[in-house]
Design an enzyme around this catalytic site. Structure first.
Site, PDB file in Angstrom:
ATOM      1  N   GLY A  78     -13.395  -4.091  -0.584  1.00 23.10           N
ATOM      2  CA  GLY A  78     -14.799  -3.664  -0.537  1.00 23.10           C
ATOM      3  C   GLY A  78     -15.130  -2.604  -1.568  1.00 23.10           C
TER       4      GLY A  78
ATOM      5  N   ARG B 217       0.822  -1.219   0.000  1.00 23.15           N
ATOM      6  CA  ARG B 217       0.000   0.000   0.000  1.00 23.15           C
ATOM      7  C   ARG B 217       0.852   1.264   0.000  1.00 23.15           C
ATOM      8  NH1 ARG B 217      -4.593  -2.452   3.948  1.00 23.15           N
ATOM      9  NH2 ARG B 217      -5.882  -3.272   2.274  1.00 23.15           N
TER      10      ARG B 217
ATOM     11  N   GLY C 234      -9.896  -8.912  -2.253  1.00 17.57           N
ATOM     12  CA  GLY C 234      -9.301  -9.733  -1.191  1.00 17.57           C
ATOM     13  C   GLY C 234      -8.566 -10.968  -1.637  1.00 17.57           C
TER      14      GLY C 234
ATOM     15  N   LYS D   3     -19.222 -17.790  -0.464  1.00 17.33           N
ATOM     16  CA  LYS D   3     -20.685 -17.761  -0.406  1.00 17.33           C
ATOM     17  C   LYS D   3     -21.353 -17.004  -1.541  1.00 17.33           C
ATOM     18  CE  LYS D   3     -21.013 -17.945   4.584  1.00 17.33           C
ATOM     19  NZ  LYS D   3     -21.256 -17.142   5.777  1.00 17.33           N
TER      20      LYS D   3
HETATM   21  P1  AMP Z   1     -14.605 -14.746  -0.280  1.00 14.52           P
HETATM   22  O1  AMP Z   1     -14.025 -13.889   0.822  1.00 14.52           O
HETATM   23  O2  AMP Z   1     -16.072 -14.909  -0.227  1.00 14.52           O
HETATM   24  O3  AMP Z   1     -14.073 -14.339  -1.630  1.00 14.52           O
HETATM   25  O4  AMP Z   1     -14.089 -16.205   0.019  1.00 14.52           O
HETATM   26  C1  AMP Z   1     -12.746 -16.564  -0.043  1.00 14.52           C
HETATM   27  C2  AMP Z   1     -12.589 -17.832   0.724  1.00 14.52           C
HETATM   28  O5  AMP Z   1     -13.402 -18.828   0.162  1.00 14.52           O
HETATM   29  C3  AMP Z   1     -11.176 -18.367   0.713  1.00 14.52           C
HETATM   30  O6  AMP Z   1     -10.643 -18.243   2.009  1.00 14.52           O
HETATM   31  C4  AMP Z   1     -11.342 -19.819   0.319  1.00 14.52           C
HETATM   32  O7  AMP Z   1     -10.615 -20.700   1.134  1.00 14.52           O
HETATM   33  C5  AMP Z   1     -12.833 -20.055   0.510  1.00 14.52           C
HETATM   34  N1  AMP Z   1     -13.350 -21.158  -0.301  1.00 14.52           N
HETATM   35  C6  AMP Z   1     -13.220 -21.333  -1.614  1.00 14.52           C
HETATM   36  N2  AMP Z   1     -13.756 -22.506  -1.983  1.00 14.52           N
HETATM   37  C7  AMP Z   1     -14.221 -23.109  -0.865  1.00 14.52           C
HETATM   38  C8  AMP Z   1     -14.853 -24.349  -0.595  1.00 14.52           C
HETATM   39  N3  AMP Z   1     -15.103 -25.202  -1.564  1.00 14.52           N
HETATM   40  N4  AMP Z   1     -15.165 -24.621   0.684  1.00 14.52           N
HETATM   41  C9  AMP Z   1     -14.899 -23.752   1.657  1.00 14.52           C
HETATM   42  N5  AMP Z   1     -14.306 -22.556   1.469  1.00 14.52           N
HETATM   43  C10 AMP Z   1     -13.962 -22.238   0.218  1.00 14.52           C
END
Ligand code: AMP
Length: 416
Positions: free
Chosen positions: A396, A34, A373, A217
């Protein structure tokens, strides 16, 4: 006004940067990305013969002084990066004298803005349900204006180069801009690059356009998925989302991450994609583990038939082929979120295939934006960050921009 067109000679510029860098227990910076990101803007101002007042937040002190989050800890690193001495103002609301005595070429770093509740402009110590909350909020908004005015009084020009906080209407990111006329406020180089990168994927789209959304999610990505649905040719949904879609279609997903209250939403996304002619690419097979750990035993199985006691942790070999095929030949690519639990070395294959296909398409002329992220950590892990067109610094803020929301930090300057 753009930063390139402005001559800072003899002027004082107050620059909002994002120096929210990670520190270890001894206050040493563990990643200076940064700081490096803001250097072009800071050096341009000094190079023109201007004086610099740098302001930033660090962490979440919630309106209170917290020595562990003092920006004094990074003063020397900033001085080293700029190649000049840096003075420090321990109270960012009482820095008039320090600012007034700055000479061209000199630099003053203000203490963490968030030691003041006025920075975020949210009333502290009062619950939203409290009947007095509205009055407290109104009072805080007034105090935020005063605080912004004080910061503005230190300088002739305001520059915002903190994309990471551009989605917040804080004193230093937006309200302060009200105290400068249109010729004396501007975006810094980093902000300009980020805004341009988002425009490339939302406005100046070269086709085919492929968006790859992964992560854990559906619920956190739905706003973006909906905004992109009208724009993309290919939509790859991967990572933990895979299992919500599989379950929605009647699959058995074992112990995989799955949002049971989002099954209808998943079916709705599938329908919308079909209606709009979007090529929706979902995982068909996965690498499942018998534990959420790198050492888990693994097996490849259909996403529709994952045994009890097993969970899908990465994209399977057939799925990886589908992803690579959709990405190949794309001319615009957005990638947000990994295709598996890439933090575990044994479950990186899906994310790696995506990263490599994005790099290949970029070599063939695609514009590729990686951001939000974990996808950045992911391309960094594979050592491929320099081989995509743009890696966004804003988590974000980037996601809100892609959702189609106006960023207050940009609007305050561009007057939108
Ligand atoms: P996000 O912050 O929603 O972009 O999620 C990122 C996180 O999703 C990372 O830490 C990954 O380890 C997790 N992730 C990706 N695929 C899976 C999965 N199949 N099961 C659980 N966590 C996951």
């Amino acid at each position: 006004m753009t930063i390139d067109n402005f001559n800072f000679n003899g002027k004082k510029a107050i620059v909002r940067v994002d120096f929210n860098v990670p520190l270890d227990d001894n206050g040493n910076i563990t990643d200076d990305t940064r700081i490096r990101g803001a250097l072009p803007t800071l050096k341009k101002i000094l190079g023109d013969g201007g004086a610099l007042i740098i302001m930033s937040h660090m962490g979440k002190p919630k309106g209170k002084v917290n020595a562990k989050l003092s920006l004094s800890q990074i003063k020397e690193a900033v001085a080293k990066a700029l190649g000049v001495d840096v003075k420090f103002a321990p109270d960012c609301a009482a820095a008039s004298d320090a600012a007034a005595s700055l000479k061209p070429g000199e630099v003053l770093l203000l203490e963490n803005l968030r030691f003041y509740p006025e920075e975020e402009g949210k009333p502290v110590g009062i619950d939203k349900e409290d009947p007095a909350y509205d009055a407290a909020k109104k009072e805080m908004k007034e105090r935020q204006k005063e605080f912004s005015k004080t910061l503005a009084s230190y300088a002739d020009v305001y520059v915002n180069d903190a994309f990471g906080t551009a989605h917040r209407r804080h004193a230093s990111t937006a309200v302060i801009a009200d105290y400068f006329d249109a010729d004396h406020k501007m975006l810094g180089y980093l902000m300009e690059k980020e805004v341009k990168a988002v425009d490339n994927i939302l406005k100046d789209i070269k086709r085919p356009f492929t968006a790859i959304m992964g992560g854990s999610k559906v619920s956190t990505k739905i706003g973006i998925i909906e905004n992109l649905m009208d724009k993309v040719d290919n939509l790859i949904l991967c990572g933990g989302m895979t299992y919500t879609f599989a379950k929605a279609q009647g699959g058995n997903v074992g112990g995989s991450i799955c949002e049971l209250d989002k099954l209808d939403l998943a079916l709705d996304i599938m329908k919308k994609a079909k209606d709009r002619g979007v090529n929706l690419v979902l995982g068909v097979d996965c690498v499942a583990g018998d534990d959420f750990s790198n050492e888990a035993n693994t097996q490849v199985c259909s996403v529709m038939d994952i045994p009890e006691g097993w969970e899908g942790l990465d994209a399977g070999p057939e799925t990886r082929k589908l992803f690579a095929n959709a990405i190949r030949g794309s001319k615009t690519i957005l990638w947000n979120g990994p295709a598996g639990v890439f933090e575990f070395d044994n479950f990186t294959a899906g994310s790696r295939v995506i990263a490599e296909a994005v790099v290949e398409a970029t070599k063939e002329g695609a514009f590729s934006l990686v951001g939000g992220g974990d996808s950045v950590a992911c391309v960094n892990k594979f050592g491929l960050a320099d081989e995509v067109s743009y890696v966004s610094t804003g988590g974000g803020a980037l996601l809100e921009a892609i959702e189609g929301k106006v960023l207050p930090g940009v609007a305050a300057i561009e007057g939108k």
